[in-house]
Motif scaffolding. Sequence first.
Motif, PDB file in Angstrom:
ATOM      1  N   ILE A 402     119.482 -48.845  64.925  1.00  0.00           N
ATOM      2  CA  ILE A 402     120.473 -48.305  65.853  1.00  0.00           C
ATOM      3  C   ILE A 402     119.945 -48.540  67.262  1.00  0.00           C
ATOM      4  N   GLN A 403     120.648 -49.351  68.005  1.00  0.00           N
ATOM      5  CA  GLN A 403     120.278 -49.642  69.382  1.00  0.00           C
ATOM      6  C   GLN A 403     120.989 -48.655  70.301  1.00  0.00           C
ATOM      7  N   LEU A 404     120.227 -47.803  70.955  1.00  0.00           N
ATOM      8  CA  LEU A 404     120.771 -46.820  71.889  1.00  0.00           C
ATOM      9  C   LEU A 404     120.760 -47.427  73.283  1.00  0.00           C
ATOM     10  N   LYS A 405     121.941 -47.629  73.842  1.00  0.00           N
ATOM     11  CA  LYS A 405     122.069 -48.281  75.146  1.00  0.00           C
ATOM     12  C   LYS A 405     122.570 -47.297  76.192  1.00  0.00           C
ATOM     13  N   SER A 406     122.142 -47.541  77.447  1.00  0.00           N
ATOM     14  CA  SER A 406     122.593 -46.738  78.599  1.00  0.00           C
ATOM     15  C   SER A 406     122.403 -45.248  78.343  1.00  0.00           C
ATOM     16  N   LEU A 407     121.239 -44.895  77.853  1.00  0.00           N
ATOM     17  CA  LEU A 407     120.946 -43.483  77.600  1.00  0.00           C
ATOM     18  C   LEU A 407     121.070 -42.688  78.885  1.00  0.00           C
ATOM     19  N   PRO A 408     121.754 -41.543  78.835  1.00  0.00           N
ATOM     20  CA  PRO A 408     121.958 -40.743  80.055  1.00  0.00           C
ATOM     21  C   PRO A 408     120.632 -40.311  80.679  1.00  0.00           C
ATOM     22  N   LYS A 409     120.604 -40.324  82.007  1.00  0.00           N
ATOM     23  CA  LYS A 409     119.415 -39.863  82.713  1.00  0.00           C
ATOM     24  C   LYS A 409     119.442 -38.353  82.817  1.00  0.00           C
ATOM     25  N   VAL A 410     118.338 -37.734  82.488  1.00  0.00           N
ATOM     26  CA  VAL A 410     118.231 -36.281  82.534  1.00  0.00           C
ATOM     27  C   VAL A 410     117.071 -35.920  83.455  1.00  0.00           C
ATOM     28  N   GLY A 411     117.291 -35.007  84.372  1.00  0.00           N
ATOM     29  CA  GLY A 411     116.259 -34.639  85.331  1.00  0.00           C
ATOM     30  C   GLY A 411     116.352 -35.485  86.591  1.00  0.00           C
ATOM     31  N   LYS A 412     115.533 -35.179  87.585  1.00  0.00           N
ATOM     32  CA  LYS A 412     115.612 -35.870  88.868  1.00  0.00           C
ATOM     33  C   LYS A 412     115.279 -37.353  88.748  1.00  0.00           C
ATOM     34  N   LYS A 413     114.293 -37.659  87.955  1.00  0.00           N
ATOM     35  CA  LYS A 413     113.872 -39.047  87.831  1.00  0.00           C
ATOM     36  C   LYS A 413     114.423 -39.707  86.574  1.00  0.00           C
ATOM     37  N   GLY A 414     114.990 -38.915  85.691  1.00  0.00           N
ATOM     38  CA  GLY A 414     115.473 -39.487  84.444  1.00  0.00           C
ATOM     39  C   GLY A 414     114.362 -39.571  83.416  1.00  0.00           C
ATOM     40  N   SER A 415     114.740 -39.451  82.165  1.00  0.00           N
ATOM     41  CA  SER A 415     113.754 -39.466  81.097  1.00  0.00           C
ATOM     42  C   SER A 415     113.341 -40.895  80.768  1.00  0.00           C
ATOM     43  N   THR A 416     112.058 -41.078  80.491  1.00  0.00           N
ATOM     44  CA  THR A 416     111.561 -42.404  80.095  1.00  0.00           C
ATOM     45  C   THR A 416     111.317 -42.462  78.595  1.00  0.00           C
ATOM     46  N   ALA A 417     111.710 -41.403  77.888  1.00  0.00           N
ATOM     47  CA  ALA A 417     111.538 -41.374  76.435  1.00  0.00           C
ATOM     48  C   ALA A 417     112.583 -40.440  75.830  1.00  0.00           C
ATOM     49  N   VAL A 418     112.894 -40.687  74.558  1.00  0.00           N
ATOM     50  CA  VAL A 418     113.799 -39.802  73.840  1.00  0.00           C
ATOM     51  C   VAL A 418     113.145 -39.382  72.532  1.00  0.00           C
ATOM     52  N   ARG A 419     113.467 -38.161  72.147  1.00  0.00           N
ATOM     53  CA  ARG A 419     113.024 -37.647  70.861  1.00  0.00           C
ATOM     54  C   ARG A 419     114.209 -37.715  69.898  1.00  0.00           C
ATOM     55  N   VAL A 420     114.013 -38.297  68.727  1.00  0.00           N
ATOM     56  CA  VAL A 420     115.070 -38.444  67.732  1.00  0.00           C
ATOM     57  C   VAL A 420     114.647 -37.711  66.459  1.00  0.00           C
ATOM     58  N   VAL A 421     115.452 -36.718  66.087  1.00  0.00           N
ATOM     59  CA  VAL A 421     115.202 -35.948  64.868  1.00  0.00           C
ATOM     60  C   VAL A 421     116.246 -36.362  63.836  1.00  0.00           C
ATOM     61  N   THR A 422     115.799 -36.935  62.739  1.00  0.00           N
ATOM     62  CA  THR A 422     116.696 -37.483  61.728  1.00  0.00           C
ATOM     63  C   THR A 422     116.661 -36.627  60.469  1.00  0.00           C
ATOM     64  N   LYS A 423     117.856 -36.279  59.980  1.00  0.00           N
ATOM     65  CA  LYS A 423     117.977 -35.524  58.732  1.00  0.00           C
ATOM     66  C   LYS A 423     118.749 -36.347  57.707  1.00  0.00           C
ATOM     67  N   ALA A 424     118.413 -36.120  56.433  1.00  0.00           N
ATOM     68  CA  ALA A 424     119.089 -36.803  55.333  1.00  0.00           C
ATOM     69  C   ALA A 424     119.945 -35.801  54.564  1.00  0.00           C
ATOM     70  N   TYR A 425     121.151 -36.233  54.207  1.00  0.00           N
ATOM     71  CA  TYR A 425     122.114 -35.406  53.475  1.00  0.00           C
ATOM     72  C   TYR A 425     122.264 -36.002  52.077  1.00  0.00           C
ATOM     73  N   PRO A 426     121.691 -35.356  51.072  1.00  0.00           N
ATOM     74  CA  PRO A 426     121.629 -35.966  49.744  1.00  0.00           C
ATOM     75  C   PRO A 426     122.910 -35.789  48.938  1.00  0.00           C
ATOM     76  N   TRP A 427     123.103 -36.692  48.019  1.00  0.00           N
ATOM     77  CA  TRP A 427     124.138 -36.573  46.983  1.00  0.00           C
ATOM     78  C   TRP A 427     123.385 -36.527  45.660  1.00  0.00           C
ATOM     79  N   ILE A 428     123.548 -35.415  44.916  1.00  0.00           N
ATOM     80  CA  ILE A 428     122.780 -35.263  43.672  1.00  0.00           C
ATOM     81  C   ILE A 428     123.676 -35.253  42.445  1.00  0.00           C
ATOM     82  N   GLY A 429     124.970 -35.435  42.641  1.00  0.00           N
ATOM     83  CA  GLY A 429     125.907 -35.447  41.528  1.00  0.00           C
ATOM     84  C   GLY A 429     127.264 -34.963  41.987  1.00  0.00           C
ATOM     85  N   PHE A 430     128.284 -35.352  41.245  1.00  0.00           N
ATOM     86  CA  PHE A 430     129.652 -35.041  41.611  1.00  0.00           C
ATOM     87  C   PHE A 430     129.886 -33.534  41.661  1.00  0.00           C
ATOM     88  N   ARG A 431     130.306 -33.033  42.818  1.00  0.00           N
ATOM     89  CA  ARG A 431     130.546 -31.612  43.081  1.00  0.00           C
ATOM     90  C   ARG A 431     129.312 -30.739  42.854  1.00  0.00           C
TER      91      ARG A 431
END
Length: 474
Positions: A402-431
């Motif tokens: 996933i290419q994240l483009k034009s990330l919004p600037k946050v703070g006076k100088k803008g952020s030079t890094a982003v933190r990405v927290v990824t979660k997985a949503y499992p499927w373990i069987g029908f219903r």
Amino acid sequence: MRFHTLTSLAVCALASISSVSAAVDNATAVVDFSVTRGTPQQYGSGVLYGIPDTSIDTWQIPKTFYTEIGINHGRGGGSQVAGKGWMGGEADYEARIESAYQNYLHVRALGGRFFLLNSALWGADGLQTASDPFPGDNGDWASYDAFLVRVAADINRLGMTEGLIVELWNEADYNAGFWTGRTLDQFMDTWGWAYHRLRPLLPKEVLISGPAFATELQDGGPWPQWFEYAKTNGSIPDMYTWHVLFQPGGTGNDVQWSRSQLDGLLDKYGLPKKPASVNEYAIPETQNPGYSAYTISALERYDTWGLRANWAMGGALHDYLASLVGKPDNTNGGVYDPSSGGYWATGEWHLYKYYYQAQTGVRVASTRSTDGYFDVFSTWNSKKGKGALIAGTNGKTGTYQIQLKSLPKVGKKGSTAVRVVTKAYPWIGFREKVDADEIVVVADKVYTVTNGEALVQLVVTNATIGYSLDIYPA
């Protein structure tokens, strides 16, 4: 239709890396935060049937299961309740309009809109036979005309006008299903008769939709004939509807492909652009978090409403929120009781909850991977300084980015890094039940932002898994 219980699959592994030298073009989805597309609408949060036929005073499936995922569209007409609808007589018809009315009231209580299935009220619900009467048989339109007048009268009498969309017929292109043994020409006449009979009998606020074909939206099959007929006959609906089912995966009969087809074909046949709805999406084998994220992403990209398909029969058709929830006596075993409770959430339900509750602020532009199998939908909330993204594949495993483009600037100088927290949503069987604590964090990484861009990598080893990614300035 009936189907066997889907087998459980292992939970997918995901890996993220904090630096990637270059994006892999055919396996990279792009999110561009500089292009906003209005506030979230939850275009994918609709269901076909799935709502118990109880009084509005009773929420057999607890109301929170609806409100926490933002259900905003329902669709029904009393299919497979006792009797045969209009073709079986007045009492049979009244049972069906009552079922539809109670479903309508539940959807309206949620602030949503409701598709009224005329074909189900008539009695075409998958259980009819070729010997049953259909509109226009032998050139006789008397019974159909009386039916339409009765439907309009009941809509007005019951006050079913606000938020109502009348669907003239379902899947008339599939004459082994809901248009048993009849020709497409007979359906065209049925379409024109219904449109011109109902339009003056209903308030303008009531929309008419169609053609609700199951056939792939293309310049072939039944579509050219319907486009030409609706234009010549003056029966162009207020909303175009069709199904996205049975696709082989990737490019082809999926939401993105068919929605782009629609725009081109409307131009070719000289029809106006109108709102659109994929009023059935996902076959049983694809009703999992991975495919849901994939399909929702395209629905959002093309501002197209979507309703989950429902493959249950009998009472179960009017239960389970189109398989977003389960209960102890579900069809995986035991004796089904249409009035029993004890509902639980599935993995998909949790993904829809994230889609509704976390994806706030504004929608931002995204592009599917060029191989066609991986898609994403993202929002940005400036007040929270946070992005929220869902991702999934159409039945395929592999390494995606996933290419994240034009990330919004946050703070006076803008952020030079982003933190990405990824979660997985499992499927373990029908219903099958998935608790909130089973939605696990599979990656929590900080990525360097270079020229406003960062690149996140997902290794998808199980296509049934959907993902959410929370994006914060680091």
